[in-house]
Design a protein around this motif. Structure first.
Motif, PDB file in Angstrom:
ATOM      1  N   ASN A  20       1.094  -0.847  -0.539  1.00 13.81           N
ATOM      2  CA  ASN A  20       0.588  -0.051  -0.266  1.00 13.81           C
ATOM      3  C   ASN A  20       0.732   1.147  -0.006  1.00 13.81           C
ATOM      4  O   ASN A  20       0.191   2.556  -0.565  1.00 13.81           O
ATOM      5  CB  ASN A  20      -1.128  -0.159   1.185  1.00 13.81           C
ATOM      6  CG  ASN A  20      -1.720  -0.506   1.121  1.00 13.81           C
ATOM      7  OD1 ASN A  20      -2.524  -1.079   0.119  1.00 13.81           O
ATOM      8  ND2 ASN A  20      -2.407  -1.460   1.901  1.00 13.81           N
ATOM      9  N   PHE A  21       2.286   1.203   0.516  1.00 14.28           N
ATOM     10  CA  PHE A  21       3.147   2.218   0.723  1.00 14.28           C
ATOM     11  C   PHE A  21       2.163   4.208   1.364  1.00 14.28           C
ATOM     12  O   PHE A  21       1.861   5.048   0.554  1.00 14.28           O
ATOM     13  CB  PHE A  21       3.495   2.242  -0.866  1.00 14.28           C
ATOM     14  CG  PHE A  21       4.201   1.485  -1.207  1.00 14.28           C
ATOM     15  CD1 PHE A  21       5.538   1.696  -0.702  1.00 14.28           C
ATOM     16  CD2 PHE A  21       3.851   0.270  -1.775  1.00 14.28           C
ATOM     17  CE1 PHE A  21       7.049   0.538  -0.917  1.00 14.28           C
ATOM     18  CE2 PHE A  21       5.320  -0.728  -2.513  1.00 14.28           C
ATOM     19  CZ  PHE A  21       6.418  -0.124  -1.585  1.00 14.28           C
ATOM     20  N   CYS A  22       1.330   3.553   2.190  1.00 13.49           N
ATOM     21  CA  CYS A  22       1.183   5.020   2.941  1.00 13.49           C
ATOM     22  C   CYS A  22       1.647   5.754   3.086  1.00 13.49           C
ATOM     23  O   CYS A  22       3.216   5.278   3.336  1.00 13.49           O
ATOM     24  CB  CYS A  22       0.173   4.291   3.893  1.00 13.49           C
ATOM     25  SG  CYS A  22      -1.303   3.235   4.063  1.00 13.49           S
ATOM     26  N   SER A  23       2.131   6.539   3.247  1.00  8.05           N
ATOM     27  CA  SER A  23       3.393   7.663   2.964  1.00  8.05           C
ATOM     28  C   SER A  23       4.524   8.057   4.210  1.00  8.05           C
ATOM     29  O   SER A  23       4.658   8.068   3.763  1.00  8.05           O
ATOM     30  CB  SER A  23       2.990   9.375   2.289  1.00  8.05           C
ATOM     31  OG  SER A  23       2.067   9.647   3.247  1.00  8.05           O
ATOM     32  N   PHE A  24       3.091   7.553   4.785  1.00  4.70           N
ATOM     33  CA  PHE A  24       3.920   7.878   7.028  1.00  4.70           C
ATOM     34  C   PHE A  24       4.918   6.449   6.239  1.00  4.70           C
ATOM     35  O   PHE A  24       5.548   6.588   8.150  1.00  4.70           O
ATOM     36  CB  PHE A  24       2.871   8.325   7.495  1.00  4.70           C
ATOM     37  CG  PHE A  24       1.532   7.538   7.560  1.00  4.70           C
ATOM     38  CD1 PHE A  24       1.487   6.131   8.189  1.00  4.70           C
ATOM     39  CD2 PHE A  24       0.354   7.594   6.818  1.00  4.70           C
ATOM     40  CE1 PHE A  24       0.441   5.010   7.997  1.00  4.70           C
ATOM     41  CE2 PHE A  24      -0.718   6.358   7.435  1.00  4.70           C
ATOM     42  CZ  PHE A  24      -0.572   5.372   8.052  1.00  4.70           C
ATOM     43  N   CYS A  25       4.707   5.444   6.414  1.00  5.84           N
ATOM     44  CA  CYS A  25       5.086   4.440   6.573  1.00  5.84           C
ATOM     45  C   CYS A  25       5.981   3.498   6.168  1.00  5.84           C
ATOM     46  O   CYS A  25       5.744   3.296   5.008  1.00  5.84           O
ATOM     47  CB  CYS A  25       3.673   3.330   6.751  1.00  5.84           C
ATOM     48  SG  CYS A  25       3.329   1.449   7.496  1.00  5.84           S
TER      49      CYS A  25
ATOM     50  N   VAL B 236       6.222   0.564   6.871  1.00  6.92           N
ATOM     51  CA  VAL B 236       6.059  -1.252   6.976  1.00  6.92           C
ATOM     52  C   VAL B 236       6.199  -1.993   5.049  1.00  6.92           C
ATOM     53  O   VAL B 236       7.116  -3.397   5.273  1.00  6.92           O
ATOM     54  CB  VAL B 236       5.034  -2.096   7.247  1.00  6.92           C
ATOM     55  CG1 VAL B 236       4.222  -3.111   6.797  1.00  6.92           C
ATOM     56  CG2 VAL B 236       4.644  -1.504   8.931  1.00  6.92           C
ATOM     57  N   PRO B 237       6.283  -1.106   4.393  1.00 11.44           N
ATOM     58  CA  PRO B 237       6.485  -1.911   2.566  1.00 11.44           C
ATOM     59  C   PRO B 237       7.427  -1.848   2.864  1.00 11.44           C
ATOM     60  O   PRO B 237       8.202  -3.031   1.633  1.00 11.44           O
ATOM     61  CB  PRO B 237       5.449  -1.133   1.872  1.00 11.44           C
ATOM     62  CG  PRO B 237       4.563  -0.310   2.559  1.00 11.44           C
ATOM     63  CD  PRO B 237       5.526  -0.282   4.082  1.00 11.44           C
ATOM     64  N   TYR B 238       8.863  -0.909   3.853  1.00  9.13           N
ATOM     65  CA  TYR B 238      10.427  -1.109   3.593  1.00  9.13           C
ATOM     66  C   TYR B 238      11.112  -2.698   4.375  1.00  9.13           C
ATOM     67  O   TYR B 238      11.695  -2.871   4.072  1.00  9.13           O
ATOM     68  CB  TYR B 238      11.101  -0.060   3.378  1.00  9.13           C
ATOM     69  CG  TYR B 238      10.330   1.430   2.319  1.00  9.13           C
ATOM     70  CD1 TYR B 238      11.065   0.994   1.279  1.00  9.13           C
ATOM     71  CD2 TYR B 238       9.417   1.749   2.974  1.00  9.13           C
ATOM     72  CE1 TYR B 238       9.904   2.341   0.487  1.00  9.13           C
ATOM     73  CE2 TYR B 238       8.389   2.886   2.463  1.00  9.13           C
ATOM     74  CZ  TYR B 238       9.327   2.970   0.778  1.00  9.13           C
ATOM     75  OH  TYR B 238       8.421   3.760   0.471  1.00  9.13           O
TER      76      TYR B 238
ATOM     77  N   GLY C 251      -2.483 -10.068   9.077  1.00  7.65           N
ATOM     78  CA  GLY C 251      -1.988  -9.106   8.304  1.00  7.65           C
ATOM     79  C   GLY C 251      -2.213  -7.877   7.962  1.00  7.65           C
ATOM     80  O   GLY C 251      -2.674  -7.615   8.153  1.00  7.65           O
ATOM     81  N   GLN C 252      -1.160  -7.236   6.934  1.00  6.84           N
ATOM     82  CA  GLN C 252      -1.843  -6.065   7.448  1.00  6.84           C
ATOM     83  C   GLN C 252      -2.166  -5.188   6.302  1.00  6.84           C
ATOM     84  O   GLN C 252      -3.014  -4.238   6.441  1.00  6.84           O
ATOM     85  CB  GLN C 252       0.024  -4.780   5.800  1.00  6.84           C
ATOM     86  CG  GLN C 252       1.292  -5.350   7.079  1.00  6.84           C
ATOM     87  CD  GLN C 252       1.565  -5.078   8.295  1.00  6.84           C
ATOM     88  OE1 GLN C 252       0.941  -4.242   9.412  1.00  6.84           O
ATOM     89  NE2 GLN C 252       2.526  -5.572   9.237  1.00  6.84           N
ATOM     90  N   ASN C 253      -3.025  -5.940   5.261  1.00  4.49           N
ATOM     91  CA  ASN C 253      -4.437  -5.717   4.676  1.00  4.49           C
ATOM     92  C   ASN C 253      -5.163  -6.241   4.297  1.00  4.49           C
ATOM     93  O   ASN C 253      -4.754  -6.792   3.085  1.00  4.49           O
ATOM     94  CB  ASN C 253      -4.397  -4.776   3.556  1.00  4.49           C
ATOM     95  CG  ASN C 253      -5.407  -4.047   2.875  1.00  4.49           C
ATOM     96  OD1 ASN C 253      -6.686  -4.652   3.669  1.00  4.49           O
ATOM     97  ND2 ASN C 253      -5.031  -4.204   1.979  1.00  4.49           N
TER      98      ASN C 253
ATOM     99  N   GLY D 121      -1.506   8.837   1.509  1.00  4.55           N
ATOM    100  CA  GLY D 121      -1.670   8.471   0.347  1.00  4.55           C
ATOM    101  C   GLY D 121      -3.131   7.208   0.774  1.00  4.55           C
ATOM    102  O   GLY D 121      -2.404   5.937   0.247  1.00  4.55           O
ATOM    103  N   ARG D 122      -4.074   7.548   1.597  1.00  3.73           N
ATOM    104  CA  ARG D 122      -4.894   6.205   2.218  1.00  3.73           C
ATOM    105  C   ARG D 122      -6.045   5.856   1.557  1.00  3.73           C
ATOM    106  O   ARG D 122      -6.417   4.888   1.286  1.00  3.73           O
ATOM    107  CB  ARG D 122      -5.719   6.923   3.537  1.00  3.73           C
ATOM    108  CG  ARG D 122      -4.143   6.532   4.023  1.00  3.73           C
ATOM    109  CD  ARG D 122      -4.205   5.799   5.357  1.00  3.73           C
ATOM    110  NE  ARG D 122      -5.335   4.444   5.627  1.00  3.73           N
ATOM    111  CZ  ARG D 122      -4.800   3.632   6.026  1.00  3.73           C
ATOM    112  NH1 ARG D 122      -3.569   2.856   5.924  1.00  3.73           N
ATOM    113  NH2 ARG D 122      -5.728   3.178   7.056  1.00  3.73           N
ATOM    114  N   SER D 123      -6.284   6.680  -0.123  1.00  6.71           N
ATOM    115  CA  SER D 123      -6.859   5.642  -1.382  1.00  6.71           C
ATOM    116  C   SER D 123      -8.563   5.479  -0.029  1.00  6.71           C
ATOM    117  O   SER D 123      -9.164   5.273  -1.076  1.00  6.71           O
ATOM    118  CB  SER D 123      -6.617   4.715  -1.616  1.00  6.71           C
ATOM    119  OG  SER D 123      -5.557   4.572  -1.458  1.00  6.71           O
TER     120      SER D 123
HETATM  121 FE1  SF4 Z   1      -0.312   1.557   5.036  1.00  7.65          FE
HETATM  122 FE2  SF4 Z   1      -0.890  -0.613   6.842  1.00  7.65          FE
HETATM  123 FE3  SF4 Z   1       0.725  -1.156   4.836  1.00  7.65          FE
HETATM  124 FE4  SF4 Z   1       1.251   0.712   6.537  1.00  7.65          FE
HETATM  125  S1  SF4 Z   1       1.119  -1.830   6.773  1.00  7.65           S
HETATM  126  S2  SF4 Z   1       1.270   1.264   4.244  1.00  7.65           S
HETATM  127  S3  SF4 Z   1      -0.549   1.789   7.224  1.00  7.65           S
HETATM  128  S4  SF4 Z   1      -1.239  -0.586   4.539  1.00  7.65           S
END
Ligand code: SF4
Ligand code: SAH
Ligand code: F3S
Length: 442
Positions: free
Chosen positions: A157-162, A164-166, A198-200, A271-273
């Motif tokens: 999802n790459f929410c701009s603050f997060c 986790v994707p990295y 799961g993250q999503n 970037g929450r869509s």
């Molecule tokens: Fe967004 Fe959650 Fe994924 Fe972080 S872990 S990018 S908050 S959906």
């Protein structure tokens, strides 16, 4: 002799689950575990990177372990999201670390630790995988009432603050077949509650199995009394999922639905869509379909958030009336989209003030909701001793509110389902007494 390992876990439930995977992978290779760091040959930390204070906590522990290492042979390993996030930088700034392993590299951990123990070799494994789901590794779980199952890993999802994707890489779903087999085995071992992670979770997909289908299949397993999940994303919430939560008797009528902010401009920057109206409509639809408790996550003081925009979040929290909310100060994470594109320009003082205001508002809402339960009877799963006293039991309602009651003559065991008559309530806890069941009256 077997090497003794101590492991400490920070961060979210996914990390708790990963620690169980690590335990299993190490036990297979002859390592044994100890709850006492001072007796261990290897000390491991499974770390989190979500906010700067998560990093700081790890630095604090590393300093303690460094002191321990000065007086004896000790291998220090740093696992998890912070290891993945900082990689070489962490290894170089902290020579005390022997082994660094990211969330997709745990299969290599036994070898890396062996090299460190036998040859004093330092090593690092931080490649992210597009496929690793640790399928066929049965996590070494602690005995208890709840068992976690990670049904997917990573996040796209790459929410701009997060971060986790990295730290956890690309999203991948674990095949449904293996998840269901594991859930069957857990039921046979006596676990009463399963939490799917799961993250999503909405984007779970394994061949033709959707998340709603998986959830209902897990809940159908005999012996599993409660199923929970975390987290779904508001942007692609399928109607079929609301239906399963509202109507399947074993799925807890509770949804953790991270809101993050109530202003459309901020949601867009994040970037929450989804929009404020979209979230409101989803919350309304969830409540229309059933008595489903909602909880949430909120970030206060995101880049460029104005006072008026903060008030939009505040008003939305007041309007929706969540059962509970985790409220965080925005913490800038290196390399994220927000770090690259937006200024972290809300002062610490203003962030703190916004968090405090939201926490106070939510506390009033939670306390009000909990007080409404005084005099009613709630269904509770017996989960363990109360935090404050071993003379009291603790469990949760279906809506995930903590319930505490005195241990008395009524014999109870972990995993029992009982009815509690609520007599008192705070913002976080219900207090009551067990209602004698028909069986014990007869
Ligand atoms: Fe967004 Fe959650 Fe994924 Fe972080 S872990 S990018 S908050 S959906
Ligand atoms: N995947 C989950 C969130 C996992 S992180 C989801 O999207 O629902 C848990 C929470 O930490 C997020 O919901 C968010 O509120 C908070 N968070 C994430 N990054 C943050 C940051 N940089 N600063 C402050 N809070 C953050
Ligand atoms: Fe969890 Fe922290 Fe990683 S919240 S996914 S352990 S960054």
């Amino acid at each position: 002799m077997s090497h003794r390992v101590y492991v400490q876990t920070f961060g979210c439930q996914m990390n708790e689950y990963d620690t169980e995977l690590v335990r299993s992978l190490l036990k297979e290779r002859g390592f044994v575990f100890t709850p006492f760091p001072e007796q261990a040959d290897v000390v491991l930390m499974n770390t989190c990177a979500i906010r700067e204070n998560a990093h700081n906590r790890v630095y604090g522990h590393l300093a303690e372990w460094k002191a321990m290492k000065q007086s004896r042979d000790l291998v220090i390993g740093v696992l998890g999201c912070m290891a993945q996030n900082l990689k070489k930088e962490l290894m170089e700034s902290h020579p005390v670390i022997d082994v660094l392993a990211g969330p997709d590299s745990y299969r290599q951990l036994p070898d890396l630790l062996t090299k460190a123990l036998e040859r004093r070799e330092r090593s690092m494994a931080v490649d992210l995988s597009e496929y690793e789901t640790y399928e066929a590794i049965l996590p070494e779980r602690m005995p208890g009432v709840n068992a976690w199952i990670a049904i997917m890993r990573g996040c796209d999802n790459f929410c701009s603050f997060c971060v986790v994707p990295y730290t956890r890489g690309r999203e991948r779903s674990r095949p449904a077949q293996g998840i269901l087999e594991e859930a069957h085995a857990l039921a046979a071992q006596g676990y009463k509650q399963i939490t799917l992670l799961g993250q999503n979770v909405n984007s779970y997909q394994s061949e033709n199995v959707t998340f709603a289908r998986l959830l209902s299949d897990v809940a159908d397993i005999p012996g599993i009394e409660r199923v929970r999940f975390t987290s779904p994303h508001p942007k692609d919430f399928p109607p079929a999922l609301i239906e399963v939560v509202a109507h399947h008797p074993n799925v807890c009528r509770q949804i953790h639905l991270p809101l993050q902010a109530g202003s459309d401009r901020i949601l867009d920057l994040m970037g929450r869509s989804y929009t404020r109206a979209g979230y409101e409509a989803l919350a309304a639809e969830i409540r229309r379909q059933g008595d489903i408790a909602l909880s949430t996550d909120i970030i206060a003081g995101f880049c460029t958030e104005t006072h008026e925009e903060f008030l939009e979040t505040y008003e939305l929290v007041r309007e929706i009336e969540f059962q509970s909310a985790y409220i965080f100060k925005y913490s800038e994470r290196k390399n994220t989209i927000a770090y690259r594109k937006f200024p972290d320009d809300v002062s610490e003082a203003v962030k703190s003030e916004r968090v405090t205001r939201l926490v106070e508002l939510q506390r009033t809402i939670s306390a009000g909701k909990n007080r409404q339960l005084i005099g009613t009877e709630v269904d509770v799963l017996v989960e363990g001793n109360a935090k404050k006293s071993s003379h009291q039991w603790m469990g949760h309602t279906e809506s995930n509110v903590t319930v505490v009651w005195d241990k008395d003559v009524t014999p109870l065991a972990l995993g029992d389902r009982i009815t509690i008559k609520v007599e008192d309530a705070s913002a976080s806890t219900l207090f009551g007494t067990p209602v004698p069941s028909l069986a014990s009256v007869v």
